[in-house]
Design a protein around this motif. Structure first.
Motif, PDB file in Angstrom:
ATOM      1  N   LEU A 132    -101.699  14.019 -53.286  1.00 12.57           N
ATOM      2  CA  LEU A 132    -101.740  15.145 -54.139  1.00 12.57           C
ATOM      3  C   LEU A 132    -103.391  15.804 -54.155  1.00 12.57           C
ATOM      4  O   LEU A 132    -103.597  17.046 -53.670  1.00 12.57           O
ATOM      5  CB  LEU A 132    -101.507  15.269 -55.182  1.00 12.57           C
ATOM      6  CG  LEU A 132    -101.811  16.093 -56.487  1.00 12.57           C
ATOM      7  CD1 LEU A 132    -100.747  17.404 -55.854  1.00 12.57           C
ATOM      8  CD2 LEU A 132    -101.445  15.834 -57.783  1.00 12.57           C
ATOM      9  N   GLU A 133    -104.297  15.067 -53.997  1.00  5.42           N
ATOM     10  CA  GLU A 133    -105.944  15.543 -54.045  1.00  5.42           C
ATOM     11  C   GLU A 133    -106.169  16.169 -52.501  1.00  5.42           C
ATOM     12  O   GLU A 133    -106.809  17.086 -52.579  1.00  5.42           O
ATOM     13  CB  GLU A 133    -106.773  14.302 -54.392  1.00  5.42           C
ATOM     14  CG  GLU A 133    -106.486  13.937 -55.862  1.00  5.42           C
ATOM     15  CD  GLU A 133    -107.581  12.774 -55.990  1.00  5.42           C
ATOM     16  OE1 GLU A 133    -108.217  12.360 -54.997  1.00  5.42           O
ATOM     17  OE2 GLU A 133    -107.772  12.351 -57.190  1.00  5.42           O
ATOM     18  N   SER A 134    -105.350  15.661 -51.754  1.00  6.72           N
ATOM     19  CA  SER A 134    -105.823  16.229 -50.330  1.00  6.72           C
ATOM     20  C   SER A 134    -104.894  17.360 -49.933  1.00  6.72           C
ATOM     21  O   SER A 134    -105.154  18.026 -48.901  1.00  6.72           O
ATOM     22  CB  SER A 134    -105.497  15.330 -49.343  1.00  6.72           C
ATOM     23  OG  SER A 134    -104.063  15.008 -49.012  1.00  6.72           O
ATOM     24  N   VAL A 135    -103.975  17.600 -50.720  1.00  2.98           N
ATOM     25  CA  VAL A 135    -103.309  19.027 -50.406  1.00  2.98           C
ATOM     26  C   VAL A 135    -104.241  20.396 -50.604  1.00  2.98           C
ATOM     27  O   VAL A 135    -104.484  20.396 -51.803  1.00  2.98           O
ATOM     28  CB  VAL A 135    -101.985  19.110 -51.325  1.00  2.98           C
ATOM     29  CG1 VAL A 135    -101.150  20.373 -50.919  1.00  2.98           C
ATOM     30  CG2 VAL A 135    -100.952  17.970 -51.089  1.00  2.98           C
ATOM     31  N   ASP A 136    -104.224  21.135 -49.655  1.00  2.00           N
ATOM     32  CA  ASP A 136    -104.959  22.339 -49.552  1.00  2.00           C
ATOM     33  C   ASP A 136    -103.950  23.327 -49.515  1.00  2.00           C
ATOM     34  O   ASP A 136    -103.540  23.482 -48.292  1.00  2.00           O
ATOM     35  CB  ASP A 136    -105.982  22.512 -48.574  1.00  2.00           C
ATOM     36  CG  ASP A 136    -106.656  23.549 -48.463  1.00  2.00           C
ATOM     37  OD1 ASP A 136    -106.427  24.774 -48.923  1.00  2.00           O
ATOM     38  OD2 ASP A 136    -108.056  23.588 -47.973  1.00  2.00           O
ATOM     39  N   GLU A 137    -103.498  23.944 -50.525  1.00  2.00           N
ATOM     40  CA  GLU A 137    -102.349  24.841 -50.432  1.00  2.00           C
ATOM     41  C   GLU A 137    -102.887  26.119 -49.471  1.00  2.00           C
ATOM     42  O   GLU A 137    -101.988  26.615 -48.986  1.00  2.00           O
ATOM     43  CB  GLU A 137    -102.093  25.640 -52.197  1.00  2.00           C
ATOM     44  CG  GLU A 137    -101.413  24.078 -52.686  1.00  2.00           C
ATOM     45  CD  GLU A 137    -100.970  24.628 -54.156  1.00  2.00           C
ATOM     46  OE1 GLU A 137    -100.707  26.074 -54.308  1.00  2.00           O
ATOM     47  OE2 GLU A 137    -100.840  23.836 -55.076  1.00  2.00           O
ATOM     48  N   GLN A 138    -103.997  26.752 -49.698  1.00  2.00           N
ATOM     49  CA  GLN A 138    -104.327  27.879 -48.926  1.00  2.00           C
ATOM     50  C   GLN A 138    -104.364  27.660 -47.437  1.00  2.00           C
ATOM     51  O   GLN A 138    -103.731  28.475 -46.661  1.00  2.00           O
ATOM     52  CB  GLN A 138    -105.851  28.365 -49.442  1.00  2.00           C
ATOM     53  CG  GLN A 138    -106.149  29.617 -49.001  1.00  2.00           C
ATOM     54  CD  GLN A 138    -107.698  30.151 -49.367  1.00  2.00           C
ATOM     55  OE1 GLN A 138    -108.194  29.534 -50.278  1.00  2.00           O
ATOM     56  NE2 GLN A 138    -107.927  31.274 -49.127  1.00  2.00           N
ATOM     57  N   ALA A 139    -104.764  26.605 -47.184  1.00  8.53           N
ATOM     58  CA  ALA A 139    -104.997  26.238 -45.521  1.00  8.53           C
ATOM     59  C   ALA A 139    -103.600  25.604 -45.269  1.00  8.53           C
ATOM     60  O   ALA A 139    -103.219  25.400 -43.901  1.00  8.53           O
ATOM     61  CB  ALA A 139    -106.136  25.216 -45.340  1.00  8.53           C
ATOM     62  N   ALA A 140    -102.496  25.085 -46.095  1.00 12.66           N
ATOM     63  CA  ALA A 140    -101.324  24.738 -45.843  1.00 12.66           C
ATOM     64  C   ALA A 140    -101.659  23.168 -45.147  1.00 12.66           C
ATOM     65  O   ALA A 140    -100.917  22.833 -44.040  1.00 12.66           O
ATOM     66  CB  ALA A 140    -100.372  25.436 -44.982  1.00 12.66           C
ATOM     67  N   THR A 141    -102.215  22.349 -45.369  1.00  8.11           N
ATOM     68  CA  THR A 141    -102.734  21.250 -45.071  1.00  8.11           C
ATOM     69  C   THR A 141    -102.576  19.950 -45.891  1.00  8.11           C
ATOM     70  O   THR A 141    -102.845  20.306 -47.157  1.00  8.11           O
ATOM     71  CB  THR A 141    -104.067  21.115 -44.131  1.00  8.11           C
ATOM     72  OG1 THR A 141    -105.049  21.363 -45.044  1.00  8.11           O
ATOM     73  CG2 THR A 141    -103.899  22.011 -42.916  1.00  8.11           C
TER      74      THR A 141
END
Length: 222
Positions: free
Chosen positions: A81-90
């Motif tokens: 969860l901490e690694s999810v970058d919603e803006q970059a979709a990665t």
């Protein structure tokens, strides 16, 4: 580090929401990731429901850094969860952890067939609401000194092990689907079966449960 490129920011947000809900039930939750091509399946087991929750995620492209065909690893849900970058979709795949027993007990990939008799989503949600109300009223009727964990568990097993409509699906599976955000009022829900497994599938995810439970003496490991 392996980086997953999700199809869009909506997929990233949905993955983050699913992980957040799992962590609400278990702050040390683990998830098993299985991917091939541009499809990623995320498996988790929220405590107390005795089910497997499955969230399918679309990938924009398979992988970076040397992973060619497939991914199959159990990781910390919190670190993912901490690694999810919603803006970059990665999302970056964390290091593997020692998987809990359920992580080796997954439903089959194929061979599913439709089961009749599943009520509409609105009726399923009403079933859950009635079950929650019954649990509260029955526990409130207990004398304070009789409101033990064992007594609450007995009431819970009686209520949540009941089946839905004319199907073999236990109410706890529907409760899990609603609690994890899979069961929404106006979207289709389908009941499938494959061998000893039942699967409640909606557009937002699936809940899978073995007809005889997920105990260590009644499993298929892969």
């Amino acid at each position: 580090m392996t980086v997953l490129h999700l199809a869009d920011d909506g997929e990233a947000a949905d993955l983050a929401a699913f992980l957040s809900r799992l962590l609400r039930y278990d702050r040390s939750a683990a998830v098993r990731l299985q991917a091939a091509g541009t499809a990623l399946a995320v498996f988790g087991r929220p405590p107390s429901f005795e089910v497997l929750a499955i969230r399918a995620v679309r990938l924009a492209k398979p992988y970076e850094d040397g992973l060619d065909v497939t991914l199959d690893v159990t990781v910390s849900a919190g670190e993912l969860l901490e690694s999810v970058d919603e803006q970059a979709a990665t999302a970056a795949v964390p290091g593997a952890v020692t998987g809990p027993p359920w992580a080796g007990v997954l439903p089959p990939r194929g061979g599913w067939r439709a089961e009749p008799g599943l009520p509409a989503p609105q009726a399923l949600r009403a079933t859950v609401a009635a079950a929650v109300g019954e649990f509260r009223s029955r526990t409130e009727e207990l004398a304070p000194d009789a409101r033990t964990r064992a007594a609450l568990d007995r009431i819970g097993r009686d209520i949540w092990s009941r089946t839905v409509g004319g199907t073999p699906l236990p109410v706890r599976a529907v409760h899990a689907a609603q609690s994890l955000g899979f069961l929404r009022p106006d979207d289709e829900a389908v009941l499938l079966s494959a061998g000893a497994w039942l699967r409640l599938r909606t557009p937002f995810g699936s809940i899978a449960v073995r007809r005889a439970g997920l105990g260590a003496l009644d499993v298929s490991v892969r």
